[in-house]
Design a protein around this motif. Sequence first.
Motif, PDB file in Angstrom:
ATOM      1  N   GLN A 171     -16.689  26.452  17.348  1.00 46.31           N
ATOM      2  CA  GLN A 171     -15.538  26.952  16.738  1.00 46.31           C
ATOM      3  C   GLN A 171     -14.283  27.176  17.579  1.00 46.31           C
ATOM      4  O   GLN A 171     -12.984  27.445  16.831  1.00 46.31           O
ATOM      5  N   ILE A 172     -14.767  27.346  18.887  1.00 47.01           N
ATOM      6  CA  ILE A 172     -13.270  28.350  19.566  1.00 47.01           C
ATOM      7  C   ILE A 172     -12.408  26.853  19.281  1.00 47.01           C
ATOM      8  O   ILE A 172     -11.725  27.120  19.841  1.00 47.01           O
ATOM      9  N   LYS A 173     -13.120  25.723  20.298  1.00 44.73           N
ATOM     10  CA  LYS A 173     -12.523  24.836  20.007  1.00 44.73           C
ATOM     11  C   LYS A 173     -11.331  24.514  18.703  1.00 44.73           C
ATOM     12  O   LYS A 173     -10.135  24.784  19.337  1.00 44.73           O
ATOM     13  N   THR A 174     -11.708  24.620  17.438  1.00 48.12           N
ATOM     14  CA  THR A 174     -11.599  24.844  16.029  1.00 48.12           C
ATOM     15  C   THR A 174     -10.160  25.553  16.216  1.00 48.12           C
ATOM     16  O   THR A 174      -9.130  25.293  15.876  1.00 48.12           O
ATOM     17  N   ALA A 175     -10.127  26.713  16.406  1.00 46.43           N
ATOM     18  CA  ALA A 175      -9.670  27.825  16.852  1.00 46.43           C
ATOM     19  C   ALA A 175      -8.209  27.763  17.642  1.00 46.43           C
ATOM     20  O   ALA A 175      -7.162  28.030  17.389  1.00 46.43           O
ATOM     21  N   GLN A 176      -8.838  27.275  18.357  1.00 44.30           N
ATOM     22  CA  GLN A 176      -7.468  26.639  20.658  1.00 44.30           C
ATOM     23  C   GLN A 176      -6.784  25.521  19.339  1.00 44.30           C
ATOM     24  O   GLN A 176      -5.455  25.542  19.359  1.00 44.30           O
ATOM     25  N   LEU A 177      -7.169  24.588  18.326  1.00 41.10           N
ATOM     26  CA  LEU A 177      -6.093  23.748  17.606  1.00 41.10           C
ATOM     27  C   LEU A 177      -5.314  24.670  16.587  1.00 41.10           C
ATOM     28  O   LEU A 177      -4.241  23.811  16.884  1.00 41.10           O
ATOM     29  N   ALA A 178      -6.324  25.845  15.863  1.00 41.53           N
ATOM     30  CA  ALA A 178      -4.787  26.068  15.358  1.00 41.53           C
ATOM     31  C   ALA A 178      -4.139  26.826  15.643  1.00 41.53           C
ATOM     32  O   ALA A 178      -2.764  27.036  15.431  1.00 41.53           O
ATOM     33  N   LEU A 179      -4.162  27.199  16.977  1.00 41.05           N
ATOM     34  CA  LEU A 179      -3.104  28.369  17.590  1.00 41.05           C
ATOM     35  C   LEU A 179      -3.444  27.665  18.653  1.00 41.05           C
ATOM     36  O   LEU A 179      -3.169  28.221  19.750  1.00 41.05           O
ATOM     37  N   SER A 213      -3.406  38.569  16.655  1.00 37.91           N
ATOM     38  CA  SER A 213      -3.564  37.087  16.149  1.00 37.91           C
ATOM     39  C   SER A 213      -4.612  36.374  15.252  1.00 37.91           C
ATOM     40  O   SER A 213      -5.404  37.076  16.695  1.00 37.91           O
ATOM     41  N   ASN A 214      -4.806  35.824  14.224  1.00 37.16           N
ATOM     42  CA  ASN A 214      -5.918  36.140  14.051  1.00 37.16           C
ATOM     43  C   ASN A 214      -6.057  34.393  13.802  1.00 37.16           C
ATOM     44  O   ASN A 214      -6.049  33.951  12.387  1.00 37.16           O
ATOM     45  N   VAL A 215      -8.244  33.651  13.402  1.00 37.34           N
ATOM     46  CA  VAL A 215      -7.748  32.576  12.856  1.00 37.34           C
ATOM     47  C   VAL A 215      -9.660  33.012  11.824  1.00 37.34           C
ATOM     48  O   VAL A 215     -10.650  33.527  13.113  1.00 37.34           O
ATOM     49  N   TYR A 216      -8.695  32.931  11.116  1.00 32.25           N
ATOM     50  CA  TYR A 216     -10.541  33.388   9.969  1.00 32.25           C
ATOM     51  C   TYR A 216     -11.793  31.319   9.791  1.00 32.25           C
ATOM     52  O   TYR A 216     -10.715  30.254   9.284  1.00 32.25           O
ATOM     53  N   LEU A 217     -12.946  30.566  10.514  1.00 31.90           N
ATOM     54  CA  LEU A 217     -13.220  29.304  10.169  1.00 31.90           C
ATOM     55  C   LEU A 217     -14.659  29.969   9.475  1.00 31.90           C
ATOM     56  O   LEU A 217     -15.125  30.701   9.394  1.00 31.90           O
ATOM     57  N   ASP A 218     -14.644  28.623   8.745  1.00 32.91           N
ATOM     58  CA  ASP A 218     -16.067  29.023   8.069  1.00 32.91           C
ATOM     59  C   ASP A 218     -17.201  29.023   8.940  1.00 32.91           C
ATOM     60  O   ASP A 218     -17.093  27.701   9.596  1.00 32.91           O
ATOM     61  N   GLN A 219     -17.793  29.161   8.978  1.00 31.83           N
ATOM     62  CA  GLN A 219     -18.878  29.352   9.493  1.00 31.83           C
ATOM     63  C   GLN A 219     -20.098  28.014   9.350  1.00 31.83           C
ATOM     64  O   GLN A 219     -20.357  27.156  10.745  1.00 31.83           O
ATOM     65  N   TYR A 220     -19.377  27.245   9.252  1.00 29.34           N
ATOM     66  CA  TYR A 220     -20.608  26.597   8.420  1.00 29.34           C
ATOM     67  C   TYR A 220     -20.193  24.624   8.901  1.00 29.34           C
ATOM     68  O   TYR A 220     -20.666  23.445   9.691  1.00 29.34           O
ATOM     69  N   ARG A 223     -13.965  24.468   8.741  1.00 29.49           N
ATOM     70  CA  ARG A 223     -12.983  25.102   8.110  1.00 29.49           C
ATOM     71  C   ARG A 223     -12.036  25.857   8.557  1.00 29.49           C
ATOM     72  O   ARG A 223     -12.609  27.095   8.806  1.00 29.49           O
ATOM     73  N   LEU A 224     -10.625  25.319   8.273  1.00 31.92           N
ATOM     74  CA  LEU A 224      -9.423  26.713   8.426  1.00 31.92           C
ATOM     75  C   LEU A 224      -9.492  27.454   7.525  1.00 31.92           C
ATOM     76  O   LEU A 224      -9.052  27.326   6.511  1.00 31.92           O
ATOM     77  N   CYS A 225      -9.747  28.771   7.038  1.00 33.76           N
ATOM     78  CA  CYS A 225     -10.076  29.857   6.493  1.00 33.76           C
ATOM     79  C   CYS A 225      -8.337  29.715   6.356  1.00 33.76           C
ATOM     80  O   CYS A 225      -7.451  29.937   4.811  1.00 33.76           O
TER      81      CYS A 225
END
Length: 230
Positions: A171-179, A213-220, A223-225
Amino acid sequence: MSAKKLRHLTFILHRILGFAIGLIAILVGITESLIVFQREINEFQLHQQFSAIIFQGDRISLEVVLDIVKAAYANLPEMALQSVYFPTKLDDFFNVVISILGNDWIEVYVNPYTGAIITTAIFLLFTFFTGFAWNLGYIDPLIRTITFSPSLPELLSVPLAGQSPLPLSQQIKTAQLALPDGALQSIDLTTDPKAPLRLWMKLPQEREEYGMSNVYLDQYSGRLCFKKYY
C-alpha cells in the motif's frame, strides 16, 4: 441601589469575569499547544532520557514493527492499532499508537533498526478523543462546514471474499506512486473492514513539519479512493 454602587459592582464583576475568561484562554492555549506539539515534546524527552538512536543500516519493515508491538501488548483488553508515525530522521523512532479498554491510548516507541521497544506513554480519554476524532475524520467535516469547503466523496474499501487486507508495504508503494514527491509521515490504521487506509504525506512545498497531504486506498485492492495535496 445608587448609581455609584451599581457602577462599582459592575466594575468588580467585569474584572472577575475578565480574569476568569483570561485564565480559561491561557489554559486552552497551553493544552492546545501540548496537543499540537505533543510529538515534538515526546521526542525531546525521549532523546533526553535515552541515548540517541544509532544508525545501523536499513530499518526493519513496518510489518515487523507492528508485529512486535502487537505481541508486546496482546494481553491488554481490547487492544487495537490506531496509527503509526514514521521516523523522519536517522536517529528517530517509530511511534505506534494503540487504543485499549476505556478509550485510553498508549504510544509505543520502537527502535527502527533493532525493533527494541524503548518506552511507552499512556494518555487518558480526553486527549485520546481529540486525536482519535481527528484521525477518524469527525473533526474534518466540521472544519469543512465552517469554512464552506466541499465535502470529501464517500470513501470505502470493498472487502473481497477470502482475501485479507493487502500488506502495508504494498500500500505504501501505491501511495508513493500517487504522490511521487511526497514523503510518508504516518498511516491511520483501521479495524473497520469498509474504511479506507489513510496515508499522510508531506510534499516539498508544504510548510507543516509533518505535512497535510493524504492518500486514501482500498484495503483489499489497493485502489486509489482519493488523494488531496497542498
